[in-house]
Design an enzyme around this catalytic site. Structure first.
Site, PDB file in Angstrom:
ATOM      1  N   GLU A 160       0.789  -1.220   0.000  1.00  0.00           N
ATOM      2  CA  GLU A 160       0.000   0.000   0.000  1.00  0.00           C
ATOM      3  C   GLU A 160       0.830   1.284   0.000  1.00  0.00           C
ATOM      4  O   GLU A 160       0.382   2.298  -0.533  1.00  0.00           O
ATOM      5  CB  GLU A 160      -0.931   0.009   1.230  1.00  0.00           C
ATOM      6  N   SER A 181     -24.919 -27.057  55.429  1.00  0.00           N
ATOM      7  CA  SER A 181     -23.958 -27.284  56.516  1.00  0.00           C
ATOM      8  C   SER A 181     -22.639 -26.545  56.333  1.00  0.00           C
ATOM      9  O   SER A 181     -21.701 -26.775  57.099  1.00  0.00           O
ATOM     10  CB  SER A 181     -23.670 -28.792  56.633  1.00  0.00           C
TER      11      SER A 181
END
Length: 703
Positions: free
Chosen positions: A96, A356
């Site tokens: 590019e 518990s």
């Protein structure tokens, strides 16, 4: 022509030139002024657009947990060129903008080449745009291609070069470049198309990412994969032509297939990320303490186990670091998008009955208070507290056992006997002091039933409380946001170090589930009333992990037990941390370690409230009224003051003192009686102590 005429002619020519020069100068000045005005009219660089990115949530190592689309539906993930594979950047610049680092926004050579190609071919062959010019176009998208648009692009490119560094301009391109559909930026593209971050890319992947922004809609991989492949191959061929890649490497890259399906964006820890994003004042980049690898592993574990347990079952898991309080994994449900499992309900923050799992705190406070030692003997036999008669889960009784065995077997009667001695109010206060929030039923006060799950608590708070055992009695605030202060400077006290150490080593000996190994993990299970909640919380020297299993709507699940449903998940979770369990710390100085026979006489056997404590004298005091466990109505009719409570005693050596909840309420009179003012509705502990120290205690409920 006479000389005079020649002079006149030359003068006229000079005048015309001067007029022309002035006109040209004026025109040029006007053009320059117009150009300057046009440039000024463009305004400042529109960099605010680049600041609008998707909100991303990352783990403690910077790995993406989840991203959120922008308000308009676009995926634009922040990224810097230092976080992208250098091979991709090299291919991008080579294809590019070869002179990216040399020009000042505009490359005259590229523009000249583009103009020549347009003139010779009659069509645009290459645009001549630099990376900077493309960034300018992305910041201000144009509707059509025109000379004015190109000029504006050039001006903006020059402005960008003056305002930003080359790396900053490249970063903008990597964030803004279009990749088809609502994907913008190279990071969104690699995650959607390749399922990975852009840190490591193959040559074929890099070339494909360079080709897509040139025509993002016509090369969308999910629509036009063949067009995308051809464009990729042209980029690869250019790499050979420019000598940046070998022919063999390019041929190998061409053989790679292009993705044809778009992957969904990752959604790890959906409950944690949703809550982090919902917090006010958060930015677009949020860092959590979670570990994405562990989170992913445990989410898979939760899904697998939930599938095996049934279509209505949900699972919550939390992993906390004991030292720092960092939450390393949090699974709020096995499937976030499963409506039948109510997957979007975070079960790590839901208030549920703990079964518990509060028993270790009862035993710890009893050891801290000096009532018992792990090797003390305690009775597991039928007993009543007024109308309350606790029973063991299997409806049997073990007789006389050690405190250690009572906790390891999770016997209910010994736990309630110890809670009766410790006091429900004191247990509640200590748990809240340590950072746990116990939720009581409306209009209820702490009572003995809380020892078996008669309160509500979240898995998050329960895990925080359990970190107090490996930390020898202190807890830290659990944190999930990495920007929060590390740990808690004001550490919360749970119990003393010796008691915490004892409980840790007692729980280390709890018989493990079938998939567990003995003496590797200290853990406790719990099952709430009606099989609604199954729990298992465990710890070693490094981590504390909590597991909850049940239905999000609170409906019972017959047969759902903490030991068979939650404990196997707990042990699997520890195994999947990838760490060998770390041993607990050494006992604190002064810790009493002895067998039952060698314990001091007061510690050899636990005596519950109501049992006489004699000093070799048969005349020890015995409370005759009120009876232990009775309910008394002390409210006078109308709105008057509460009726006094009478205490009557037989035996004992005067003077004898009455204690109400541990506080002196006066001495008995000559008839061994005393009227006391009731402290209010709820459970009250009455103790009478004579001159020799012998005592008797009862617990009654006032209403």
């Amino acid at each position: 022509m006479s000389e005079a005429a020649a002079i006149v002619t030359r003068a006229r020519k000079r005048r015309r030139w001067r007029i022309a020069a002035i006109g040209a100068g004026g025109t040029l000045a006007l053009l320059l002024a117009s150009a300057l005005a046009w440039v000024v009219s463009l305004g400042p660089l529109p960099l605010d657009e680049a600041k609008q990115v998707s909100t991303t949530v990352v783990d403690r190592n910077g790995r993406l947990l989840r991203a959120y689309a922008m308000d308009d539906g676009r995926w634009r993930l922040p990224v810097r060129n230092s976080e992208v594979d250098p091979a991709y950047v090299n291919v991008l610049l080579a294809f590019e903008d070869k002179r990216f680092h040399a020009h000042h926004g505009v490359d005259p050579v590229a523009l000249g080449r583009a103009a020549w190609q347009f003139a010779s071919h009659g069509r645009i062959v290459s645009g001549g745009s630099t990376i900077t010019m493309q960034v300018a176009r992305l910041l201000e998208p144009r509707r059509e291609r025109s000379m004015a648009a190109k000029l504006k692009q050039i001006v903006r490119a020059i402005q960008l070069e003056r305002a930003l560094s080359k790396d900053e301009i490249l970063d903008l391109y990597l964030v803004l470049a279009p990749f088809g559909g609502n994907l913008e930026g190279v990071r969104a593209a690699t995650i959607a198309y390749f399922g990975k971050e852009p840190k490591r890319l193959s040559l074929a992947e890099a070339a494909l990412l360079v080709a897509l922004p040139q025509s993002p809609e016509m090369r969308r991989l999910d629509r036009y994969p063949e067009a995308a492949r051809k464009a990729r191959d042209r980029v690869l061929e250019r790499m050979v032509e420019t000598g940046r890649a070998s022919h063999d490497d390019v041929e190998h890259a061409k053989a790679e297939t292009v993705p044809r399906l778009r992957r969904p964006m990752p959604i790890l820890a959906p409950h944690a990320t949703d809550q982090a994003v919902a917090r006010p004042g958060r930015g677009s980049h949020i860092s959590l303490t979670l570990d994405s690898n562990l989170q992913r592993t445990l989410e898979a574990l939760a899904r697998d186990r939930a599938t095996a347990l049934g279509p209505d079952i949900s699972i919550g898991i939390i992993v906390a670091d004991n030292a720092s309080g960092d939450i390393l994994a949090r699974i709020g449900s096995p499937d976030y998008f499963n409506e039948r499992r109510a997957g979007q309900v975070d079960m790590t923050r839901a208030v549920r009955s703990p079964g518990s799992t509060l028993k270790p705190f009862i035993y710890g406070l009893a050891i801290e208070d000096g009532f018992v030692h792990p090797e003390s003997l305690i009775d597991d036999r039928p007993i009543r507290y007024g109308s309350y008669a606790p029973e063991n889960f299997d409806m049997t009784f073990q007789g006389t056992v050690t405190v250690r065995k009572a906790l390891q077997l999770s016997l209910n009667v010994p736990a309630i006997a110890l809670l009766d001695r410790v006091g429900p109010h004191r247990l509640t206060a200590r748990i809240r002091e340590a950072g746990g929030d116990l939720i009581l039923p409306k209009d209820e006060t702490p009572g003995l039933a809380m020892g078996l799950g008669g309160v509500g608590i979240t898995l998050t708070d329960l895990v925080r409380l359990y970190t107090g055992f490996p930390r020898l009695g202190t807890t830290v605030r659990l944190r999930e946001r990495a920007d929060e202060a590390q740990g808690d400077t004001a550490q919360r006290r749970l119990m003393d170090a010796t008691a915490a150490w004892h409980i840790g080593h007692v729980l280390m000996g709890t018989p493990p589930p079938e998939n567990g190994v003995h003496n590797r993990i200290a853990f406790k299970t719990g099952t709430s009333y009606g099989y609604r909640d199954a729990w298992s919380v465990g710890f070693d020297g490094r981590y504390t992990i909590g597991v909850w299993v049940g239905r999000p709507d609170g409906a019972p699940v017959p047969g759902l037990l903490g030991r068979t449903a939650a404990a196997p998940i707990l042990f699997d979770a520890f195994a999947r941390t990838g760490k060998i369990p770390l041993g607990l710390s050494s006992p604190p100085r002064g810790t009493l370690i002895a067998a039952t026979a060698r314990l001091p006489l007061p510690l050899k056997r636990f005596r519950p409230v109501g049992e006489l404590v004699r000093n070799g004298d048969d005349r020890a005091p015995k409370i005759q009224f009120p009876l232990n466990g009775s309910r008394l109505d002390v409210q006078a009719e109308g709105e008057g003051k509460a009726l006094p409570l009478a205490v009557k005693v037989a035996g004992g050596i005067p003077p004898m003192t009455v204690l109400v909840n541990g506080l002196t309420a006066g001495e008995l009179d000559s008839r061994r009686q005393r009227l006391i003012d009731p402290p209010g509705p709820g459970f009250v502990r009455l103790t009478v102590m004579d001159a020799t120290g012998a005592a008797d205690t009862v617990v009654v409920r006032l209403q």
